[in-house]
Enzyme design. Structure first.
Site, PDB file in Angstrom:
ATOM      1  N   TYR A  52     105.711 -69.824-113.417  1.00  0.00           N
ATOM      2  CA  TYR A  52     104.267 -69.906-113.629  1.00  0.00           C
ATOM      3  C   TYR A  52     103.533 -69.001-112.634  1.00  0.00           C
ATOM      4  O   TYR A  52     103.449 -69.309-111.440  1.00  0.00           O
ATOM      5  CB  TYR A  52     103.758 -71.340-113.486  1.00  0.00           C
ATOM      6  CG  TYR A  52     104.360 -72.328-114.462  1.00  0.00           C
ATOM      7  CD1 TYR A  52     105.102 -71.914-115.565  1.00  0.00           C
ATOM      8  CD2 TYR A  52     104.192 -73.696-114.281  1.00  0.00           C
ATOM      9  CE1 TYR A  52     105.649 -72.821-116.459  1.00  0.00           C
ATOM     10  CE2 TYR A  52     104.732 -74.609-115.170  1.00  0.00           C
ATOM     11  CZ  TYR A  52     105.461 -74.171-116.253  1.00  0.00           C
ATOM     12  OH  TYR A  52     105.998 -75.086-117.128  1.00  0.00           O
ATOM     13  N   HIS A 111     115.035 -74.245-116.448  1.00  0.00           N
ATOM     14  CA  HIS A 111     113.886 -74.034-117.338  1.00  0.00           C
ATOM     15  C   HIS A 111     114.299 -73.873-118.799  1.00  0.00           C
ATOM     16  O   HIS A 111     113.638 -74.361-119.708  1.00  0.00           O
ATOM     17  CB  HIS A 111     113.079 -72.826-116.857  1.00  0.00           C
ATOM     18  CG  HIS A 111     111.628 -72.922-117.181  1.00  0.00           C
ATOM     19  ND1 HIS A 111     110.649 -72.359-116.400  1.00  0.00           N
ATOM     20  CD2 HIS A 111     110.964 -73.507-118.195  1.00  0.00           C
ATOM     21  CE1 HIS A 111     109.462 -72.601-116.935  1.00  0.00           C
ATOM     22  NE2 HIS A 111     109.629 -73.290-118.016  1.00  0.00           N
TER      23      HIS A 111
END
Length: 282
Positions: A52, A111
């Site tokens: 992010y 992830h």
């Protein structure tokens, strides 16, 4: 706020997502204040990732944590699949911890799957756990076959949670994945739990049934969509917002209880899947 039992850990049903946060300097103070408000009012799970903003979201969260009791926060971060080897994972974690200004994570997630063998990734995560750098480990964007493969590995059954896309417009996981996870008592973390109110060209918030049920509960359609996501047991939602008013609404959505009749009404508009669907990712 509705509480969940995540493998013996009591956690709120609604946490705080941080995707797209920390990137705009002019929004930084507002984003920080919004996350801090959420923590102060019961949304004590923060979900972030090294991806992010290439660490910007973690830096933002790190600044927030300086103003709140770290021990009362369940902090989640994720690592890239290319960092899923033992050595790279440890390095990635150290970078994340530095940005987050803490010495441990409550949950560290792969992830999504890459080319590194799952067995090596699990072994690395178990080592980090034994070293005290992470309390729990888990996965993200895993489908049923991925989880079955994981469970067949040494220590694979220690997985704490799976984080997948799940909302009213994306119910594919209900056919096979969610029932399997319930059978294994493996909790689900739902990302994009309101689908930004819009999917497949249809605006969920404009649906008459959604509006009518929301009005009956004196909440917004967005709050209703969020409440729907957490009606099932062992499902946590992590909506993202930089807006303080929306944060207040998200927290309030954790108190909404939908009746069986209301859930059936919603099903008529947005039916559950009747066959296996490929796992959606965003």
């Amino acid at each position: 706020m509705k509480e969940l039992n995540f493998k013996g850990v009591s956690l709120p049903a609604i946490g705080i997502g941080t995707w797209h946060m920390g990137d705009q300097p002019q929004m930084y103070a507002q984003e920080k204040a919004t996350i801090l408000y959420g923590l102060q009012h019961g949304a004590t799970v923060i979900d972030t990732a090294e991806m992010y903003g290439e660490g910007n979201a973690e830096k933002l969260v790190g600044d927030v944590l300086q103003e709140f009791d770290r021990s009362k926060v369940f902090l989640i971060s994720k690592f890239y699949p290319q960092n899923a080897t033992k050595i790279k994972m440890k390095q990635a974690l150290d970078r994340s911890l530095k940005r987050l200004k803490t010495d441990y994570l409550d949950l560290y997630l792969l992830h999504w799957r890459g080319s590194v063998p799952l067995a090596e990734t699990v072994a690395g995560l178990v080592e980090l756990q034994k070293a005290g750098k992470i309390r729990h480990w888990g996965v993200s964007n895993f489908d049923t076959d991925d989880l079955k493969e994981l469970y067949a590995l040494p220590n694979g059954e220690q997985v704490f949670a799976n984080e997948d896309l799940y909302n009213l417009a994306n119910r594919g996981i209900e056919y096979e994945l969610l029932p399997w996870q319930r059978q294994q008592k493996l909790p689900l973390i739902a990302y994009s739990p309101v689908d930004q109110g819009d999917s497949r060209g249809q605006n969920l918030t404009q649906n008459e049934i959604i509006q009518d049920i929301a009005q009956a509960h004196q909440v917004t359609p967005m709050q209703l969509l969020l409440a729907w996501t957490i009606q099932a047991n062992n499902v946590m939602a992590i909506p993202q917002t930089s807006n303080l008013e929306h944060m207040k609404q998200n927290i309030a959505a954790g108190e909404i209880k939908l009746s069986k009749a209301e859930m059936q009404q919603i099903d008529t508009q947005f039916p559950a899947p009747d066959s296996k669907q490929s796992l959606r990712m965003i």
